[in-house]
Scaffold this motif. Structure first.
Motif, PDB file in Angstrom:
ATOM      1  N   ALA A 181      32.577  34.918  53.094  1.00  0.00           N
ATOM      2  CA  ALA A 181      33.651  34.948  52.103  1.00  0.00           C
ATOM      3  C   ALA A 181      34.940  35.437  52.740  1.00  0.00           C
ATOM      4  CB  ALA A 181      33.263  35.853  50.931  1.00  0.00           C
ATOM      5  N   PHE A 182      34.838  36.517  53.508  1.00  0.00           N
ATOM      6  CA  PHE A 182      36.026  37.046  54.176  1.00  0.00           C
ATOM      7  C   PHE A 182      36.638  35.996  55.107  1.00  0.00           C
ATOM      8  CE2 PHE A 182      37.929  38.907  57.962  1.00  0.00           C
ATOM      9  CZ  PHE A 182      38.916  39.703  57.403  1.00  0.00           C
ATOM     10  N   ASP A 183      35.813  35.284  55.840  1.00  0.00           N
ATOM     11  CA  ASP A 183      36.327  34.268  56.774  1.00  0.00           C
ATOM     12  C   ASP A 183      37.101  33.179  56.037  1.00  0.00           C
ATOM     13  OD1 ASP A 183      35.245  35.638  58.901  1.00  0.00           O
ATOM     14  OD2 ASP A 183      33.423  34.423  59.010  1.00  0.00           O
ATOM     15  N   TRP A 184      36.578  32.767  54.874  1.00  0.00           N
ATOM     16  CA  TRP A 184      37.286  31.738  54.113  1.00  0.00           C
ATOM     17  C   TRP A 184      38.567  32.293  53.493  1.00  0.00           C
ATOM     18  CZ3 TRP A 184      36.671  27.082  55.335  1.00  0.00           C
ATOM     19  CH2 TRP A 184      35.421  26.540  55.659  1.00  0.00           C
ATOM     20  N   PHE A 185      38.529  33.540  53.033  1.00  0.00           N
ATOM     21  CA  PHE A 185      39.761  34.169  52.542  1.00  0.00           C
ATOM     22  C   PHE A 185      40.802  34.227  53.654  1.00  0.00           C
ATOM     23  CE2 PHE A 185      37.105  36.749  49.316  1.00  0.00           C
ATOM     24  CZ  PHE A 185      37.318  35.811  48.325  1.00  0.00           C
ATOM     25  N   LEU A 186      40.350  34.545  54.860  1.00  0.00           N
ATOM     26  CA  LEU A 186      41.275  34.643  55.988  1.00  0.00           C
ATOM     27  C   LEU A 186      41.908  33.292  56.294  1.00  0.00           C
ATOM     28  CD1 LEU A 186      42.477  36.501  58.132  1.00  0.00           C
ATOM     29  CD2 LEU A 186      40.534  35.935  59.611  1.00  0.00           C
ATOM     30  N   ALA A 187      41.081  32.235  56.263  1.00  0.00           N
ATOM     31  CA  ALA A 187      41.613  30.886  56.518  1.00  0.00           C
ATOM     32  C   ALA A 187      42.650  30.522  55.462  1.00  0.00           C
ATOM     33  CB  ALA A 187      40.474  29.875  56.524  1.00  0.00           C
ATOM     34  N   ALA A 188      42.328  30.794  54.188  1.00  0.00           N
ATOM     35  CA  ALA A 188      43.260  30.456  53.111  1.00  0.00           C
ATOM     36  C   ALA A 188      44.486  31.349  53.149  1.00  0.00           C
ATOM     37  CB  ALA A 188      42.557  30.585  51.757  1.00  0.00           C
ATOM     38  N   GLY A 189      44.289  32.635  53.448  1.00  0.00           N
ATOM     39  CA  GLY A 189      45.412  33.561  53.520  1.00  0.00           C
ATOM     40  C   GLY A 189      46.382  33.192  54.621  1.00  0.00           C
ATOM     41  N   GLU A 190      45.852  32.825  55.772  1.00  0.00           N
ATOM     42  CA  GLU A 190      46.723  32.429  56.888  1.00  0.00           C
ATOM     43  C   GLU A 190      47.456  31.128  56.587  1.00  0.00           C
ATOM     44  OE1 GLU A 190      43.965  32.448  60.130  1.00  0.00           O
ATOM     45  OE2 GLU A 190      44.407  34.551  60.643  1.00  0.00           O
ATOM     46  N   ALA A 191      46.886  30.336  55.659  1.00  0.00           N
ATOM     47  CA  ALA A 191      47.560  29.104  55.233  1.00  0.00           C
ATOM     48  C   ALA A 191      48.577  29.368  54.127  1.00  0.00           C
ATOM     49  CB  ALA A 191      46.535  28.082  54.764  1.00  0.00           C
ATOM     50  N   GLY A 192      48.700  30.641  53.714  1.00  0.00           N
ATOM     51  CA  GLY A 192      49.734  30.998  52.734  1.00  0.00           C
ATOM     52  C   GLY A 192      49.287  31.087  51.305  1.00  0.00           C
ATOM     53  N   ASN A 193      47.980  31.109  51.051  1.00  0.00           N
ATOM     54  CA  ASN A 193      47.494  31.196  49.678  1.00  0.00           C
ATOM     55  C   ASN A 193      47.577  32.648  49.200  1.00  0.00           C
ATOM     56  OD1 ASN A 193      45.254  31.680  47.589  1.00  0.00           O
ATOM     57  ND2 ASN A 193      45.354  29.455  47.651  1.00  0.00           N
ATOM     58  N   PRO A 194      48.444  32.981  48.236  1.00  0.00           N
ATOM     59  CA  PRO A 194      48.630  34.383  47.830  1.00  0.00           C
ATOM     60  C   PRO A 194      47.383  35.014  47.221  1.00  0.00           C
ATOM     61  CG  PRO A 194      50.458  33.025  47.061  1.00  0.00           C
ATOM     62  CD  PRO A 194      49.387  32.094  47.529  1.00  0.00           C
ATOM     63  N   ALA A 195      46.611  34.244  46.465  1.00  0.00           N
ATOM     64  CA  ALA A 195      45.401  34.802  45.857  1.00  0.00           C
ATOM     65  C   ALA A 195      44.407  35.212  46.931  1.00  0.00           C
ATOM     66  CB  ALA A 195      44.775  33.791  44.906  1.00  0.00           C
ATOM     67  N   ALA A 196      44.276  34.390  47.969  1.00  0.00           N
ATOM     68  CA  ALA A 196      43.385  34.729  49.078  1.00  0.00           C
ATOM     69  C   ALA A 196      43.917  35.941  49.840  1.00  0.00           C
ATOM     70  CB  ALA A 196      43.234  33.535  50.012  1.00  0.00           C
ATOM     71  N   GLN A 197      45.225  36.027  49.987  1.00  0.00           N
ATOM     72  CA  GLN A 197      45.818  37.186  50.660  1.00  0.00           C
ATOM     73  C   GLN A 197      45.503  38.473  49.907  1.00  0.00           C
ATOM     74  OE1 GLN A 197      49.848  35.794  50.675  1.00  0.00           O
ATOM     75  NE2 GLN A 197      49.634  34.676  52.604  1.00  0.00           N
ATOM     76  N   TYR A 198      45.507  38.408  48.581  1.00  0.00           N
ATOM     77  CA  TYR A 198      45.159  39.571  47.777  1.00  0.00           C
ATOM     78  C   TYR A 198      43.695  39.955  47.988  1.00  0.00           C
ATOM     79  CZ  TYR A 198      44.433  42.452  43.600  1.00  0.00           C
ATOM     80  OH  TYR A 198      44.114  43.472  42.733  1.00  0.00           O
ATOM     81  N   GLU A 199      42.817  38.946  48.064  1.00  0.00           N
ATOM     82  CA  GLU A 199      41.405  39.228  48.322  1.00  0.00           C
ATOM     83  C   GLU A 199      41.214  39.827  49.712  1.00  0.00           C
ATOM     84  OE1 GLU A 199      38.896  39.111  46.225  1.00  0.00           O
ATOM     85  OE2 GLU A 199      40.251  38.439  44.625  1.00  0.00           O
TER      86      GLU A 199
END
Length: 503
Positions: free
Chosen positions: A124-142
């Protein structure tokens, strides 16, 4: 498609819907199918049609359209049907692997919760990191939460703050609220009240209820960088209350009752306390009870007030129990609450404060034969080395009168010799009596004790138990007794036969 996009920019959603329908049915392109499915789902340019929307999204998915997979997965998750979570996880996994940041975020949520897939915080963390680095704010919050708590990764306060700031700057309301809190209190960052206020405003304007409540409360009392302002206080507290924030409702109730910034209006105060009480806020139930007790905003009604004090106590507000205890100690309960029911709340007062008047009241009820008072006060005495004999005496009286919990407790005490003689015969007898009356643990404990006894001892214990039941009716109370079973409301019995009920 260019005409559809121009119509969208111009706000002509009827043309958008008609154009997308023609493209989806004609060319059959995945993009048109996806967009048409979306407008059907959202009801843009016409009525909502979720079933047709899913059909078009399915068509786009068969053409490997990643956003269609993500949207269809979200629809499936919202429907909660059998197998939907598993299908959604598969759709999201496919889209996530092709770089769809939204899919990566939602897949991370499923992996974190174990919904549709096995729980896997690291994945889960790895996918949040991928989405966060792509600029997804919700993933960055997670990511911020994961780094803060050490879930799926090592704890890292610096990274937690960095991603919280990224999410807040990206417009994620919850991140803005928690960043504001951190700046306001100096929690992990240098304190900056002005910046905190700015972030509270951003979060409030984005619809974050806690931020709206915080901002409204500041305007209500005039603190932390804002002057008192009735209009702004109402604006933000109402917004938070309308979104279901119980504390905002409570603050409105306090404001109308106080009549300082807002005009005093006990009727409105009652209304807001009722709303918050209904949603389970103990301090609002307490405040509403006080209004009923004093007849402010409502007709005075002590029965209603006492009921609300009890509701407050059940909701975790200790002051509700203390209010009942105060009435009991001052002979103010009257017929509004039976002593059997009030004992538990007076015991809260006794346990918290050691108040002699509370002890005296419970003792009075115990001496009057109220079994729940005997048990509760007995347990309180048992916790004090110098008062154990008093506790044993009360537990024994309740056990003889038919209290199943007291019978089990007395039997258990004889097993360990805590305050009484270590006596397996007495232990077996009382555990046997409790088991016969349905105590869930007594039979098992009786069996353990029986393994330590001789056949002669067991026979004697059984004979004593039979003698207890043979003489039970002569000991049955002829006054009303409150009967409680786990998870149930109190019931009143007349002259209940001992050995058949639980207090």
């Amino acid at each position: 498609m260019s005409q559809v996009e121009e119509a969208w920019r111009n706000g002509d959603f009827v043309f958008v819907r008609q154009g997308l329908k023609a493209l989806a049915e004609g060319e059959g392109g995945a993009l048109a199918q996806y967009r048409y499915g979306r407008v059907l789902l959202e009801g843009t340019g016409g009525p909502r049609d979720p079933a047709a929307a899913m059909d078009w999204l399915e068509k786009a998915v068969t053409q490997n359209h990643a956003p269609a997979s993500t949207l269809l997965a979200r629809v499936l998750l919202s429907n909660k049907g059998e197998g939907n979570a598993e299908r959604a996880a598969n759709l999201l996994s496919s889209a996530a692997k092709r770089g769809d940041a939204e899919a990566q975020y939602y897949l991370g949520l499923l992996l974190m919760a174990g919904q549709g897939v096995a729980p896997d915080p690291k994945a889960a963390f790895d996918w949040f990191l991928a989405a966060g680095e792509a600029g997804n704010p919700a993933a960055q919050y997670e990511l911020s939460k994961a780094y803060s708590r050490g879930v799926g990764t090592d704890k890292n306060p610096e990274e937690a703050l960095r991603w919280l700031e990224e999410a807040a700057s990206g417009g994620f309301p919850d991140a803005q609220y928690f960043l504001a809190n951190a700046l306001d209190t100096g929690g992990g960052v240098p304190m900056d009240k002005k910046a905190a206020l700015d972030w509270f405003r951003r979060a409030a304007e984005a619809g974050q209820p806690q931020a709206q409540r915080e901002l409204g409360t500041r305007y209500l009392v005039g603190q932390n960088g804002v002057e008192p302002n009735a209009d702004e206080a109402l604006r933000w507290l109402r917004a938070a209350a309308d979104a279901g924030d119980r504390s905002a409702m409570h603050n409105l109730g306090i404001a109308y009752a106080g009549g300082e910034l807002l005009p005093q209006d006990f009727g409105k105060s009652v209304q807001w306390f009722e709303e918050a009480s209904y949603l389970g806020l103990g301090r609002s139930s307490l405040a509403l009870g006080q209004l009923y007790a004093e007849g402010r905003g409502v007709e005075q009604n002590m029965e209603k007030a006492v009921g609300l004090f009890e509701t407050a106590a059940q909701q975790g507000e200790m002051a509700g129990a203390l209010a009942i205890s105060q009435l009991a100690k001052s002979d103010g309960l009257g017929n509004f609450m039976a002593p059997q029911r009030a004992v538990s709340w007076v015991m809260v007062d006794l346990a918290e404060t050691g108040d002699a008047a509370a002890e005296a009241w419970v003792r009075q009820q115990a001496d009057a034969g109220v079994r729940i008072a005997q048990i509760n006060l007995g347990e309180w005495y048992l916790a004090q080395e110098d008062r154990k004999p008093e506790g044993i005496a009360l537990i024994r009286v309740a056990a003889m009168a038919g209290s199943v919990p007291a019978q089990f407790r007395l039997g258990s005490l004889h097993v360990t010799g805590d305050g009484v003689d270590l006596d397996y015969v007495a232990a077996h007898k009382w555990l046997n009596i409790a088991a016969a009356s349905g105590h869930p643990e007594a039979a098992e404990k009786r069996g353990i004790v029986g393994d330590l006894m001789t056949p002669e001892q067991i026979a004697r214990a059984q004979a004593e138990a039979r003698e207890y039941f043979d003489t039970a009716r002569s000991r049955a109370p002829q006054t009303e007794q409150t009967v409680r079973t786990p998870g149930s409301a109190p019931q009143v019995t007349q002259g209940a036969t001992s050995g058949t009920e639980a207090d």
